[in-house]
Write an enzyme that holds these catalytic residues in place. Sequence first.
Site, PDB file in Angstrom:
ATOM      1  N   HIS A  68       0.862  -1.188   0.000  1.00 28.02           N
ATOM      2  CA  HIS A  68       0.000   0.000   0.000  1.00 28.02           C
ATOM      3  C   HIS A  68       0.895   1.234   0.000  1.00 28.02           C
ATOM      4  O   HIS A  68       1.785   1.353   0.844  1.00 28.02           O
ATOM      5  CB  HIS A  68      -0.909   0.010   1.235  1.00 28.02           C
TER       6      HIS A  68
ATOM      7  N   ASP B  69      -7.666  -5.155   2.402  1.00 22.20           N
ATOM      8  CA  ASP B  69      -8.488  -5.965   1.492  1.00 22.20           C
ATOM      9  C   ASP B  69      -8.212  -7.456   1.706  1.00 22.20           C
ATOM     10  O   ASP B  69      -9.143  -8.267   1.785  1.00 22.20           O
ATOM     11  CB  ASP B  69      -8.189  -5.588   0.042  1.00 22.20           C
TER      12      ASP B  69
END
Length: 404
Positions: free
Chosen positions: A304, A346
């Site tokens: 990320h 996620d």
Amino acid sequence: MTNKHSETSFFITAEEAADQLGVSRATLYAYVSRGLLRAHPTDSDSRRNCYARDDVVDLAGKRRRGRKPVDIAKSTLDWGMPVLESAITLIRDGQLYYRTNNAVALSERASLEDVACLLWDLPQADELEITPSVLPDGWHLLKAHYAKVPIIEALLPLFAIASEDGQTGIWQCDEARLASGAATLLGALFACITGCCPDRHPLHVQLATAWGQGPVGADLVRQALVLCADHELNASSFTARCVASTEASLRMAIIGGLAALSGGRHGGMTERIETAWQAIDPDNMTAHIRRQLAAGVEFPGFGHPLYPQGDARAKALLGSILPDFRFADEIVETMRALTGKAPSIDFALVAMRRYLGLPEGAAFCVFALGRSVGWIAHALEQRRQGQLIRPRAVYVGPDPGSSA
């Protein structure tokens, strides 16, 4: 300020740094979270930081040199400097904060309703209760119609119908009624996920009950909802703000958020992870993932840009799952060894769904229900600012004045 360097003129206060940069304190802190400026603690007060004067001067120079429209557009819309000022969420030094409260710490005890009260900052929100909403006639037939459609596609049209009450414009003009009205929108989204009208129990308890879970499952769902509640100016929250900036209703802001969330690079990432997970050869996981990587196909849900050291939300949620879920733990360790990347929220949501045996699409549903709290918060803040969001485009087509 009593920082050991402050006796010289090398360091300045946050107020002085913001003044030199011509920005608010909130934007100054955003620069720090983006790695554009470094904050230094002071000796007298650990809650106050100072800033190297030379660093501030250098950043100010870069900002002045980069004020061409092309530079602004490129920097603000591609993981660059923030395009909007917000007091809702801060990402700094690998940590996520909801109005100065550490989100991971909140997730250890708070409910989604608690976080809604915090993020919405509304009168009458201190004792938020998701009251039953009145679903329109024929809605259950519509729910049955969409039963065979993936929830990632069905949730938006279901919510658009379920949230119609004809009173949206009325209660949104009354500050004292905003909290209860917004809570009704959460209730409508819950009904779309479960097929049941909400009762007066906390939403995580109701979700767990609908999905056949006991206390352990309910607590994991609660934690996931809180960790998903907001994440600064992500694509869906920015969409919700754009919708709200036109003076559209909160309901429309949520519809916009749902549309953006469904994409494969946002909440739809959970579906991509589910597909990749299903394709893994359980007897030779490392070789399988290595072949995929060699072919240029990465296992989704890892890495990320805002968390170079790993997504703190994923770490918190997986901390309760991986010790008892060997297959998920092996995926995480294999990806760490082969790519150096850590899992994102996620991946953690999909791991939770599989660990608890929740219905397909439940990872996306938890993401959507939790993030709807953030969409409402951003829509409310944007409406208070009273500014239409209308960025300019950088035209790269043929010059209309050139000959054919």
